[in-house]
Design an enzyme around this catalytic site. Structure first.
Site, short mmCIF file in Angstrom:
data_model
loop_
_atom_site.label_atom_id
_atom_site.label_comp_id
_atom_site.label_asym_id
_atom_site.label_seq_id
_atom_site.Cartn_x
_atom_site.Cartn_y
_atom_site.Cartn_z
N MET A 164 36.26 33.28 47.31
CA MET A 164 36.16 34.71 47.58
C MET A 164 34.94 35.24 46.86
O MET A 164 34.74 35.00 45.67
CB MET A 164 37.43 35.46 47.17
CG MET A 164 37.89 35.35 45.75
SD MET A 164 39.36 36.37 45.53
CE MET A 164 39.72 36.06 43.80
N TYR A 441 38.95 37.57 34.60
CA TYR A 441 38.73 37.64 36.05
C TYR A 441 39.98 38.03 36.83
O TYR A 441 41.06 38.15 36.29
CB TYR A 441 38.08 36.39 36.58
CG TYR A 441 38.76 35.05 36.44
CD1 TYR A 441 38.05 33.89 36.68
CD2 TYR A 441 40.10 34.92 36.09
CE1 TYR A 441 38.62 32.65 36.58
CE2 TYR A 441 40.69 33.68 36.00
CZ TYR A 441 39.95 32.54 36.24
OH TYR A 441 40.54 31.32 36.15
N GLU A 442 39.74 38.31 38.13
CA GLU A 442 40.74 38.91 39.03
C GLU A 442 41.15 40.30 38.54
O GLU A 442 42.29 40.72 38.72
CB GLU A 442 41.98 38.01 39.18
CG GLU A 442 41.68 36.58 39.55
CD GLU A 442 40.67 36.44 40.67
OE1 GLU A 442 40.58 37.33 41.53
OE2 GLU A 442 39.94 35.44 40.69
N GLY A 443 40.22 41.00 37.93
CA GLY A 443 40.51 42.30 37.32
C GLY A 443 40.88 42.08 35.87
O GLY A 443 41.85 41.37 35.56
N GLN A 448 44.49 45.57 35.06
CA GLN A 448 45.88 45.27 35.42
C GLN A 448 46.82 46.31 34.81
O GLN A 448 47.79 46.74 35.45
CB GLN A 448 46.27 43.88 34.94
CG GLN A 448 45.38 42.75 35.42
CD GLN A 448 45.29 42.64 36.92
OE1 GLN A 448 46.27 42.86 37.63
NE2 GLN A 448 44.11 42.31 37.43
#
Length: 593
Positions: A164, A441-443, A448
């Site tokens: 992604m 990562y991934e926010g 979160q």
């Protein structure tokens, strides 16, 4: 060199005694015939693959790292490609994929447990298939029938991998300001231009093709996140027979030199008019990408859980073997010059902390994955909705709380080794380095926390949180009369009451000042995370109380008591932090820092 043995006894405890997955699957027609023996056999074979095939490559892969050869070519560390070939040959990529596209159709929680083991064995290697599965999920949910027929069988088999591509040099989590452009050609395809950075698994030699899912803007698209579209951009354009054909101008410009996960290629990806195809609707790319991003958040939870487990295993082995000083009560091993360090209270504290966080994290993440199966496949719409709400509420916690705890756990593991933990050969410092990215990562975990408090709790007036609260309330009522449960039920009820009160206080403040939410979010997530772990530890204690003759349950009960006595009390400090308000954080002008 560290060792790893999959914790099959505890995995089976969670699946069969705590979650009773066989009974749950009987309510889902697609999985109603699955039994415990089949599930155990699959995971036992997965454990063998993890420990025998990829774990031996973890330390060597970290030391060698990935190599940028030039002209967009990247080689993974020695042995990674061969291990990936075994992974594909064993059918592992297809485990929970749709049978229509060559998948085995097993429940998501089975894949989840398998990925815990893979991440314990080798997180950097596991990111290659992990991101591929995320790309599969996004296309399965939002691809056209033609896109599904072309790409899903290859992603399911593992012949092709996926990525992604979100982040750009000027924007990370703030995707609203991304600049990558997509120009329509007129034949249904688009030419994509721009630069993406920090792209995990962005280039490698493990598979014959890489399918990039790229966020970009169409001409005239609205500003901000409402103007982002999602595109399939293959490394090699599939030819008429569906095989890799012409090279697409989407290339790795360089690889990042990182603190950890050296065995995974983190790439700068340059798109110079690369050919791509729209996924889903124009300007609604985030809707499609969120399928992959949410899957990745659960994936980060499993990366973290896996690292915490392997760090625990190795620090425990070391603590039982390493001798230093005598026990406070007097010598334990009189035939040796000193006692093993596991006799010392602070070493016990570090080991117990790891054990408590690992076992609660396993129970929580497996339960969440089971709810994903219910959300997707249960025949009752009300059950699907209930499960979807719980998954939405708790996904930020499985990403942030588990990864925060794991970084603490890997540091405890290193500390147990003392000076040896700081030395590469023992492997503990690698676990610390690898674990650190999971908080980012991934926010980031702060994002979160904002997602949890602002979007998942306050936005619906606490409706989703109340649904989780009802599960706790039902458990408390069911076990009120059980001998020995009061020591677990009372703190569980207490933290539940405190969460409700804190939520109301923050919500009231937020009506006057939204900075109250941003200032309180991180400690708030810690408090709610402990509410979740308290619920699962109380359930596990209930089972252990009924099976006290077995050493496994004795250890489980002792760990539950440690959690409630030593870890849950940190919530008092976090509640005070959340209540402190935004002024103490935001009151000083930036120029005075």
């Amino acid at each position: 060199m560290p060792s790893y043995t999959a914790p099959m006894r505890d995995i089976q405890f969670v699946l069969h005694e705590l979650l009773k997955v066989e009974d749950a699957l009987k309510e889902i027609p697609a999985h109603a015939e699955l039994d415990a023996d089949t599930l155990n056999s699959v995971l036992e074979e997965g454990a063998r693959f993890a420990s025998e095939v990829i774990q031996p490559l973890n330390q060597s892969g970290d030391e060698e790292g990935c190599t940028y050869v030039g002209d967009g070519v990247v080689h993974a560390p020695k042995g990674f490609k061969e291990a990936y070939a075994q992974y594909v040959e064993g059918g592992w990529p297809a485990l929970s994929c749709d049978t229509e596209y060559g998948g085995q159709g097993l429940p998501h929680f089975v894949n989840n447990a398998f990925y815990e083991m893979l991440n314990s064995a080798n997180q950097a290697w596991t990111m290659y298939p992990g991101l591929t599965h995320g790309a599969y999920e996004a296309l399965h949910a939002h691809g056209t029938p033609q896109q599904k027929q072309l790409y899903l069988p290859k992603l399911t088999s593992g012949e092709w991998t996926g990525t992604m591509c979100l982040t750009e040099p000027h924007c990370g989590s703030d995707l609203g300001i991304l600049k990558a452009k997509a120009e329509p050609v007129g034949d249904g395809s688009y030419l994509i231009s721009g630069t993406k950075i920090f792209i995990s698994s962005g280039e490698h030699d493990l598979a014959e093709n890489i399918i990039h899912l790229v966020l970009a803007r169409l001409p005239g698209a609205p500003e901000g996140t409402k103007g982002i579209s999602l595109f399939i951009v293959p490394k090699f354009l599939p030819d008429a027979s569906g095989k890799p054909g012409e090279r697409n101008p989407v290339k790795c410009g360089s690889i990042e030199h990182k603190m950890g996960i050296h065995g995974n290629a983190t790439c700068v990806i340059n798109l110079d008019g690369a050919k791509g195809w729209l996924v889903g609707e124009e300007n609604r790319g985030l809707n499609a990408m969120f399928v992959m991003m949410n899957g990745a958040r659960l994936g980060v939870g499993m990366q973290s859980l896996g690292l915490a487990e392997v760090a625990l295993q190795n620090s425990l082995i070391y603590a039982k073997d390493r001798v230093q000083f005598r026990a406070a009560k007097g010598p334990v091993n009189r035939d040796k010059p000193a006692d093993p360090i596991i006799v010392h209270a602070d070493v016990r504290r570090m080991l117990f902390t790891q054990k408590a966080y690992v076992e609660a994290g396993r129970a929580f993440s497996y339960w969440l994955a089971l709810n994903i199966d219910k959300e997707l496949s249960h025949p009752d719409e009300a059950v699907r909705k209930e499960s979807a709400d719980l998954v939405a509420l708790l996904t930020p916690i499985v990403k942030a709380f588990v990864s925060d705890n794991t970084f603490e756990c890997t540091n405890h593991a290193l500390q147990c080794f003392g000076g040896h933990g700081f030395i590469k050969e023992w492997g503990m410092e690698q676990f610390v380095r690898d674990a650190r990215i999971n908080l980012i990562y991934e926010g980031t975990n702060a994002i979160q926390s904002l997602d949890l408090l602002a979007r998942k709790v306050l936005a619906d007036g606490g409706a989703k949180l109340k649904k989780f609260g009802k599960l706790i309330q039902a458990f408390v009522v069911e076990n009120q009369g059980h001998a020995g449960m009061q020591e677990f039920l009372e703190p569980l009820m207490d933290i539940g009451d405190k969460v409700n009160k804190l939520t109301g206080e923050i919500g009231a403040k937020a009506q006057q000042n939204q900075e109250e939410v941003t200032a309180a979010a991180v400690p708030y997530l810690r408090v709610v995370g402990h509410l979740v772990y308290s619920y699962f530890w109380a359930q596990m204690a209930r089972i252990a109380l009924d099976n006290q003759g077995d050493d496994f349950y004795k250890a489980k009960l002792a760990t539950a008591r440690f959690y409630f006595a030593k870890l849950l009390p940190e919530t008092a400090g976090y509640i005070r932090q959340a209540r402190a308000g935004s002024e103490v954080v935001m009151g000083l002008p930036a120029e005075l820092f």
